[in-house]
Design a protein around this motif. Structure first.
Motif, PDB file in Angstrom:
ATOM      1  N   SER A 253       0.896  -1.088   0.263  1.00 37.06           N
ATOM      2  CA  SER A 253       0.170  -0.035   0.087  1.00 37.06           C
ATOM      3  C   SER A 253       0.950   1.118  -0.164  1.00 37.06           C
ATOM      4  CB  SER A 253      -1.071   0.043   1.104  1.00 37.06           C
ATOM      5  OG  SER A 253      -0.042   0.068   2.394  1.00 37.06           O
ATOM      6  N   ALA A 254       2.287   1.097   0.518  1.00 38.49           N
ATOM      7  CA  ALA A 254       3.094   2.360   0.225  1.00 38.49           C
ATOM      8  C   ALA A 254       2.914   2.920  -1.193  1.00 38.49           C
ATOM      9  CB  ALA A 254       4.554   1.815   0.684  1.00 38.49           C
ATOM     10  N   VAL A 255       2.765   2.172  -2.172  1.00 43.45           N
ATOM     11  CA  VAL A 255       2.818   2.755  -3.442  1.00 43.45           C
ATOM     12  C   VAL A 255       1.855   3.728  -3.598  1.00 43.45           C
ATOM     13  CG1 VAL A 255       3.068   2.519  -5.843  1.00 43.45           C
ATOM     14  CG2 VAL A 255       4.486   0.834  -4.190  1.00 43.45           C
ATOM     15  N   PRO A 256       0.515   3.119  -3.706  1.00 41.13           N
ATOM     16  CA  PRO A 256      -0.582   4.211  -3.972  1.00 41.13           C
ATOM     17  C   PRO A 256      -0.800   5.213  -2.776  1.00 41.13           C
ATOM     18  CG  PRO A 256      -1.299   1.908  -3.348  1.00 41.13           C
ATOM     19  CD  PRO A 256       0.032   1.698  -3.434  1.00 41.13           C
ATOM     20  N   VAL A 257      -0.145   4.774  -1.566  1.00 48.57           N
ATOM     21  CA  VAL A 257      -0.434   6.034  -0.622  1.00 48.57           C
ATOM     22  C   VAL A 257       0.559   7.182  -0.909  1.00 48.57           C
ATOM     23  CG1 VAL A 257      -0.019   6.429   1.929  1.00 48.57           C
ATOM     24  CG2 VAL A 257      -1.326   4.483   1.507  1.00 48.57           C
ATOM     25  N   LEU A 258       1.961   6.628  -1.145  1.00 46.31           N
ATOM     26  CA  LEU A 258       2.890   7.487  -1.190  1.00 46.31           C
ATOM     27  C   LEU A 258       2.550   8.340  -2.614  1.00 46.31           C
ATOM     28  CD1 LEU A 258       6.229   6.583  -0.019  1.00 46.31           C
ATOM     29  CD2 LEU A 258       4.526   7.747   1.090  1.00 46.31           C
ATOM     30  N   LYS A 259       2.164   7.991  -3.610  1.00 41.44           N
ATOM     31  CA  LYS A 259       1.599   8.344  -5.080  1.00 41.44           C
ATOM     32  C   LYS A 259       0.737   9.665  -4.519  1.00 41.44           C
ATOM     33  CE  LYS A 259       3.560   6.534  -7.933  1.00 41.44           C
ATOM     34  NZ  LYS A 259       4.617   7.458  -8.840  1.00 41.44           N
ATOM     35  N   LYS A 260      -0.114   9.473  -3.604  1.00 41.36           N
ATOM     36  CA  LYS A 260      -1.148  10.488  -3.148  1.00 41.36           C
ATOM     37  C   LYS A 260      -0.481  11.509  -2.439  1.00 41.36           C
ATOM     38  CE  LYS A 260      -5.814  10.749  -0.795  1.00 41.36           C
ATOM     39  NZ  LYS A 260      -6.448  11.274  -2.098  1.00 41.36           N
ATOM     40  N   LEU A 261       0.636  11.044  -1.448  1.00 43.47           N
ATOM     41  CA  LEU A 261       1.111  12.085  -0.663  1.00 43.47           C
ATOM     42  C   LEU A 261       2.159  13.183  -1.297  1.00 43.47           C
ATOM     43  CD1 LEU A 261       1.182  10.017   2.815  1.00 43.47           C
ATOM     44  CD2 LEU A 261      -0.803  11.580   1.981  1.00 43.47           C
ATOM     45  N   THR A 262       2.720  12.298  -2.104  1.00 44.22           N
ATOM     46  CA  THR A 262       4.098  13.111  -2.652  1.00 44.22           C
ATOM     47  C   THR A 262       4.136  13.144  -4.070  1.00 44.22           C
ATOM     48  OG1 THR A 262       6.547  13.107  -2.525  1.00 44.22           O
ATOM     49  CG2 THR A 262       5.466  10.815  -2.031  1.00 44.22           C
ATOM     50  N   HIS A 263       5.109  13.741  -4.754  1.00 52.04           N
ATOM     51  CA  HIS A 263       5.346  13.655  -5.974  1.00 52.04           C
ATOM     52  C   HIS A 263       6.432  12.819  -6.456  1.00 52.04           C
ATOM     53  CE1 HIS A 263       8.325  16.916  -5.321  1.00 52.04           C
ATOM     54  NE2 HIS A 263       7.509  17.366  -4.231  1.00 52.04           N
ATOM     55  N   LEU A 264       7.106  12.445  -5.403  1.00 56.13           N
ATOM     56  CA  LEU A 264       8.643  11.641  -5.666  1.00 56.13           C
ATOM     57  C   LEU A 264       8.353  10.233  -6.301  1.00 56.13           C
ATOM     58  CD1 LEU A 264      10.444  12.598  -2.366  1.00 56.13           C
ATOM     59  CD2 LEU A 264      10.899  13.824  -4.448  1.00 56.13           C
ATOM     60  N   PRO A 265       9.116   9.830  -6.988  1.00 58.97           N
ATOM     61  CA  PRO A 265       9.136   8.550  -7.412  1.00 58.97           C
ATOM     62  C   PRO A 265       9.061   7.444  -6.155  1.00 58.97           C
ATOM     63  CG  PRO A 265      10.830   9.514  -8.622  1.00 58.97           C
ATOM     64  CD  PRO A 265      10.190  10.577  -7.690  1.00 58.97           C
ATOM     65  N   ILE A 266       8.566   6.447  -6.370  1.00 55.37           N
ATOM     66  CA  ILE A 266       8.809   5.276  -5.436  1.00 55.37           C
ATOM     67  C   ILE A 266       8.841   3.876  -6.158  1.00 55.37           C
ATOM     68  CG2 ILE A 266       6.088   5.363  -5.193  1.00 55.37           C
ATOM     69  CD1 ILE A 266       6.933   4.111  -2.311  1.00 55.37           C
ATOM     70  N   ILE A 267       9.828   3.163  -5.707  1.00 63.77           N
ATOM     71  CA  ILE A 267      10.171   1.901  -6.208  1.00 63.77           C
ATOM     72  C   ILE A 267      10.036   0.712  -5.138  1.00 63.77           C
ATOM     73  CG2 ILE A 267      11.764   2.908  -7.919  1.00 63.77           C
ATOM     74  CD1 ILE A 267      14.173   1.536  -6.381  1.00 63.77           C
TER      75      ILE A 267
END
Ligand code: PEP
Ligand code: MN
Length: 337
Positions: A253-267
């Motif tokens: 869930s870190a991926v969709p959550v962080l996509k919402k909270l931040t503009h930074l890329p997540i791998i």
């Protein structure tokens, strides 16, 4: 605080607004997005009257950001950030990357062989630890400076940019030719390290701490960005839970959550998340499906003899299989690998 600018705002008006805010001791972050242009204000904004700003002809709206993380906040930068790794590699907003390589650099033959195989399979960056954070002081600690030299040889041989972990600031000078500096899970809240990395211009891969919340993780990214370095890539690598079957628990869930909270890329790093080779492929696929911007996968030329993390490492043939599937899925998501 975020000022959404009107489409009709002129460059002259925007410059005047920025100067006015800077004169009040605040710093600004201008972001021209596809649907909105915003001016983020960083610093003590308590004395700023939002109504005064709202009355300016170039201002559409003014919002206060309640979250403690500001520069990493998506409200400051509505579009995804794209981090450029060198002239050829980009990550974020549709650019998908696979970082692959051994847990540790062990020898010239090993790193060059792995680099050639992962490149052939489609990896876009080479990983390999030279300074290793090991739970036991008696375990292999990495080849250190020699390991960095060998990584540079592998970079020269293959053209792949390299990603490797820094553990101590005294080694920073040795990282001059490293393309991406990794901050490992155990150092996610080493604030002195983060502050110094905030002053350098290299992309930083910031792994999630073993037991850290999204907010703590984003605050660590904020430390780097507050220093002026906006090239931050986040990496979910599993967290500590009550489950002991897997090495960690992948918090997908870190991926969709962080996509919402931040503009930074997540791998996503399914290797450290699970500790088991057979779980790497299903979780890599899952990461692509939930919208990750990339993967970090451990690959060793002979995992049974690896000096570190052999049980979770794929051999090059297994990596070939994984990559052919990942490539299809990335393409299906409309992204470029
Ligand atoms: C690594 O990537 O080699 C590593 C040590 O990972 P983590 O910090 O996620 O444990
Ligand atoms: Mn490892």
């Amino acid at each position: 605080m975020v000022i959404v600018l009107k489409q009709i705002a002129t460059e002259k008006n925007i410059k005047a607004l920025i100067s006015e805010l800077q004169a009040r001791g605040l710093s600004t972050n201008y972001s021209e997005g596809t649907s909105q242009t915003v001016l983020g204000i960083i610093g003590d904004t308590t004395k700023i009257d939002a109504d005064d700003l709202q009355r300016l002809s170039s201002v559409e709206s003014v919002k206060r950001i309640s979250e403690p993380y500001k520069t990493v906040n998506r409200k400051m930068h509505p579009d995804d950030s794209i981090i450029k790794i060198n002239d050829n590699v980009k990550i974020g907003e549709g650019f998908f990357n696979v970082i692959a390589g051994p847990c540790s650099v062990e020898s010239e033959d090993q790193i060059i062989e792995v680099a050639q195989r992962v490149k052939k399979a489609g990896a876009t960056l080479l990983r390999g630890g030279a300074f290793k954070p090991r739970t036991s002081p008696y375990a292999f600690q990495g080849l250190e400076a020699e390991g960095l030299d060998l990584l540079l040889k592998a970079k020269k041989a293959t053209g792949l940019p390299i990603v490797t972990e820094i553990m101590n600031l005294i080694h920073l000078d040795l990282f001059a030719d490293v393309d991406v500096i990794q901050v490992g899970a155990r150092n996610m809240q080493n604030f002195d390290l983060l502050k110094v990395l905030g002053k350098c211009d290299k992309p930083i891969l910031l792994k999630r701490g073993l037991a850290n919340t999204f907010e703590e993780w984003l605050m660590s990214a904020e430390y780097i960005m507050a220093g002026g370095n906006h090239n931050v890539i986040l990496c979910e690598r599993g967290i500590r839970t009550f489950e002991t079957f897997t090495r960690n628990t992948l918090d997908i869930s870190a991926v969709p959550v962080l996509k919402k909270l931040t503009h930074l890329p997540i791998i996503v790093d399914p290797s450290h998340a699970t500790g088991m080779r057979w779980l790497v492929e299903p979780l890599a696929k899952t990461a692509v499906a939930v919208g990750a911007d990339g993967l970090m996968i451990e690959v060793h030329n002979d995992p049974s003899k690896a000096l570190c993390d052999g049980a979770q490492s794929l051999d090059p043939d297994q990596f070939d299989v994984l990559m052919s599937d990942v490539k299809r899925r990335v393409q299906f998501e409309g992204k470029i690998l």
